[in-house]
Design a protein around this motif. Structure first.
Motif, short mmCIF file in Angstrom:
data_model
loop_
_atom_site.label_atom_id
_atom_site.label_comp_id
_atom_site.label_asym_id
_atom_site.label_seq_id
_atom_site.Cartn_x
_atom_site.Cartn_y
_atom_site.Cartn_z
N GLY A 153 0.80 -1.22 0.00
CA GLY A 153 0.00 0.00 0.00
C GLY A 153 0.83 1.27 0.00
O GLY A 153 0.39 2.31 0.46
N GLU A 154 2.06 1.19 -0.57
CA GLU A 154 2.99 2.32 -0.52
C GLU A 154 3.03 3.11 -1.82
O GLU A 154 3.65 4.16 -1.89
N LEU A 155 2.42 2.58 -2.86
CA LEU A 155 2.56 3.22 -4.18
C LEU A 155 1.18 3.52 -4.76
O LEU A 155 0.38 2.62 -4.95
N GLU A 156 0.93 4.78 -5.04
CA GLU A 156 -0.34 5.17 -5.62
C GLU A 156 -0.20 5.60 -7.08
O GLU A 156 -1.10 5.39 -7.89
N GLU A 157 0.92 6.22 -7.41
CA GLU A 157 1.14 6.69 -8.77
C GLU A 157 2.00 5.68 -9.53
O GLU A 157 3.09 5.34 -9.09
N LEU A 158 1.51 5.18 -10.67
CA LEU A 158 2.25 4.23 -11.48
C LEU A 158 2.66 4.85 -12.80
O LEU A 158 2.01 5.77 -13.30
N ASP A 159 3.76 4.33 -13.34
CA ASP A 159 4.16 4.72 -14.69
C ASP A 159 3.00 4.42 -15.65
O ASP A 159 2.30 3.41 -15.51
N GLU A 160 2.79 5.29 -16.64
CA GLU A 160 1.64 5.15 -17.53
C GLU A 160 1.61 3.80 -18.23
O GLU A 160 0.56 3.15 -18.31
N SER A 161 2.77 3.34 -18.70
CA SER A 161 2.82 2.06 -19.40
C SER A 161 2.55 0.90 -18.45
O SER A 161 1.89 -0.08 -18.81
N VAL A 162 3.08 1.01 -17.21
CA VAL A 162 2.82 -0.04 -16.21
C VAL A 162 1.35 -0.05 -15.84
O VAL A 162 0.73 -1.11 -15.72
N SER A 163 0.79 1.13 -15.67
CA SER A 163 -0.63 1.24 -15.32
C SER A 163 -1.51 0.62 -16.41
O SER A 163 -2.50 -0.06 -16.12
N LYS A 164 -1.09 0.80 -17.66
CA LYS A 164 -1.86 0.24 -18.78
C LYS A 164 -1.82 -1.28 -18.74
O LYS A 164 -2.85 -1.94 -18.93
N GLN A 165 -0.63 -1.85 -18.49
CA GLN A 165 -0.53 -3.30 -18.46
C GLN A 165 -1.29 -3.89 -17.29
O GLN A 165 -1.91 -4.95 -17.40
N ILE A 166 -1.26 -3.20 -16.14
CA ILE A 166 -2.03 -3.66 -14.99
C ILE A 166 -3.51 -3.68 -15.33
O ILE A 166 -4.24 -4.61 -14.96
N GLY A 167 -3.97 -2.64 -16.03
CA GLY A 167 -5.37 -2.60 -16.45
C GLY A 167 -5.73 -3.76 -17.36
O GLY A 167 -6.82 -4.36 -17.24
N GLU A 168 -4.81 -4.11 -18.26
CA GLU A 168 -5.06 -5.23 -19.16
C GLU A 168 -5.12 -6.55 -18.39
O GLU A 168 -5.96 -7.42 -18.68
N LEU A 169 -4.25 -6.71 -17.43
CA LEU A 169 -4.26 -7.93 -16.60
C LEU A 169 -5.56 -8.03 -15.80
O LEU A 169 -6.13 -9.12 -15.64
N ASP A 170 -6.04 -6.89 -15.30
CA ASP A 170 -7.30 -6.89 -14.54
C ASP A 170 -8.47 -7.33 -15.42
O ASP A 170 -9.39 -8.02 -14.96
N GLN A 171 -8.46 -6.92 -16.69
CA GLN A 171 -9.55 -7.29 -17.59
C GLN A 171 -9.55 -8.79 -17.87
O GLN A 171 -10.62 -9.41 -18.03
N GLU A 172 -8.36 -9.37 -17.93
CA GLU A 172 -8.25 -10.80 -18.24
C GLU A 172 -8.52 -11.69 -17.04
O GLU A 172 -8.84 -12.87 -17.19
#
Length: 515
Positions: A153-172
């Motif tokens: 729970g220490e990181l709130e802001e992610l790199d844009e590209s990392v945030s995009k991949q995390i979003g893709e993983l969440d969808q799958e």
């Protein structure tokens, strides 16, 4: 260089901290040496030290308040704290634990303990630095590293590209759960993970000895965790596995991780084999009110007197209290360390070798998961070795040590004697020697010495013509008034009165016997 800050209200203590290590050689820059928490907090706002070594009791802002306020400086700034404090501040450890402080050292700091703690801190700082230096890694390589601060729970802001991949993983994925594994060394993780942990599972390396597997809820997570557990056990690696609650998105992983950590305590109190699942585990409320220091002193006293059965009985009582009161695991370990440090003080005072007992001490603090039962066994193994060494020293002199002490006093009572000197000569701690002597003879050592001196003085007052002052000096009194006080306390007469009465009585009896 990595910045370090020292905080202690005693200047000599600050210098002592500076001399504990070759800071520059280890890659540290000492950015400040502060004598109170307010000054330290102000300095932290500007120089952002990665490591802060602080005392607890200080004026204006104490060490605990400094830690609390430091956590409010920034959401991303999280310095590592090492608390160094004396036995008198031991009760404040509970607050430090609540603030997340993992390093609490008791003064005077033992070299081996300091080296272990500094090694752990260096490892954690190195891990943080490595994360910062890997910014140019590919997204697939960077993702597991970015998951670690998400878990905590220490990181709130992610790199844009990392945030995009995390979003893709969440969808799958259907959702996510954390499988927490505790007790793995780096070597065991490297050698076993390739054929124990499935390739599609995301492996997040956290603090030393702790790894988290991030698993898609579409799988049977409990079955997956069971296979991982069995795989490591087949390789002879003892681990604890705990499963956190499900969450929908990766950004919520800290909820699942926190639940896994909470569930993992079941291993400590209940010796659970295999797995613990947050959704089925009991909810435990920990107590930080240990309130059993007197019982620990009784344990140490029994061990000092070599009363093995009594020591074993008290130890069982102590651990039963840990179990029944649900004392927080961190506090349990610190109380065990307290027993070890106090007993090592006794060995050092009696000049009994204790350096090679360090491996037994480290066993109490090992990173591997340890239940109350196993911890109790470790403490008892240590105490057995402690008592064995004391017994060897005492058996090196013939007969019961108290008989030897009594003879020694009877032969040397006219000389200056102290309990500390007698204890050192007979390899007994002065405090426990005093208690044992009273228990056996019904009188304290010092009073026993005075009794012997006054009896000899009475004999000389009757049979010799020496002055009272010379008699006092001859039986061991440096100060004449001290002799008078002890004489009158026991005889209820002044020496001159006693001599006159005793001589008259002696002359009368002699005359009668001559008739």
């Amino acid at each position: 260089m990595t910045k370090v800050l020292f905080v202690d209200d005693e200047p000599i203590a600050l210098e002592g901290i500076r001399m504990l290590a070759d800071w520059e050689g280890l890659g540290f820059e000492v950015c400040g040496m502060c004598t109170d928490g307010e000054e330290a907090l102000s300095l932290m706002k500007h120089c952002r030290p990665s490591l802060v070594i602080t005392d607890i009791r200080m004026s204006v802002i104490d060490g605990l308040e400094l830690i609390r306020q430091a956590q409010l400086l920034s959401e991303t700034y999280r310095p590592i704290f090492i608390i160094m404090s004396g036995y008198g501040d031991f009760k404040y450890a509970q607050s430090a634990l609540r603030y997340g402080v993992r390093h609490y050292l008791l003064k005077p700091v033992m070299d081996e303990e300091w080296e272990t703690t500094l090694g752990e801190v260096m490892e954690e700082l190195s891990s943080r630095q490595q994360m910062l230096e890997q910014q140019e890694m590919t997204i697939s390589q960077l993702l597991p590293i970015m998951i670690a601060p998400l878990l905590r729970g220490e990181l709130e802001e992610l790199d844009e590209s990392v945030s995009k991949q995390i979003g893709e993983l969440d969808q799958e994925a259907k959702g996510w759960r954390c499988i927490l594994i505790e007790g793995l060394s780096e070597e065991e993780l490297a050698s076993c993970s390739s054929y124990v942990i499935p390739p599609k599972v995301m492996v997040v390396d956290l603090m030393p000895g702790q790894v988290c597997l991030v698993v898609d809820c579409a799988e049977d997570v409990r079955e997956r965790a069971g296979k991982v557990y069995d795989g490591f056990r087949q390789q002879g690696v003892a681990i604890c596995v705990s499963i956190g609650p499900p969450v929908r998105f990766l950004r919520e992983l800290h909820i699942s991780y926190s639940g896994a950590v909470e569930a993992s305590v079941q291993h400590f109190f209940y010796d659970n084999e295999g797995l613990v699942d947050y959704e089925t585990a009991d909810r435990l409320e920990f107590s930080y009110n240990f309130g059993m220091m007197a019982t620990l002193e009784e344990l140490l006293g029994a061990a000092e007197r070599l009363q093995e059965q009594e020591a074993a009985s008290i130890l069982k009582q102590v651990f039963a209290l840990f179990q029944n009161k649900k004392i927080a695991p961190e506090m349990v370990r610190m109380l065990c360390v307290h027993v070890v440090l106090k007993s090592m003080d006794v060995l050092r005072e009696l000049e009994v070798a204790s350096v090679d007992m360090w491996p037994l001490f480290r066993n109490l603090l090992h990173n591997r998961p340890k239940s109350l039962t196993v911890l109790e066994q470790s403490v008892w193994i240590y105490l057995n070795e402690y008592m064995r060494r004391l017994r060897e020293r005492r058996e090196s002199s013939s007969g019961h040590p108290l008989y030897g002490i009594e003879r020694y006093i009877q032969e040397n009572y006219k000389s200056p004697l102290t309990i500390k000197e007698i204890g050192k000569r007979f390899y007994m701690n002065p405090v426990y020697l005093g208690h044992a002597f009273v228990k056996k003879y019904g009188v304290g050592i010092i009073e026993y010495i005075h009794d012997l001196r006054i009896e000899e003085a009475k004999k000389q007052l009757t049979e010799s013509a020496a002055t009272i002052r010379s008699i006092a000096e001859g039986v061991g009194y440096v100060h004449y008034h001290h002799f008078l006080r002890e004489f009158e306390k026991r005889v209820l007469e002044k020496p001159v009165e006693y001599r006159e009465f005793a001589r008259n009585d002696y002359a009368y009896n002699t005359t009668r016997s001559g008739k």
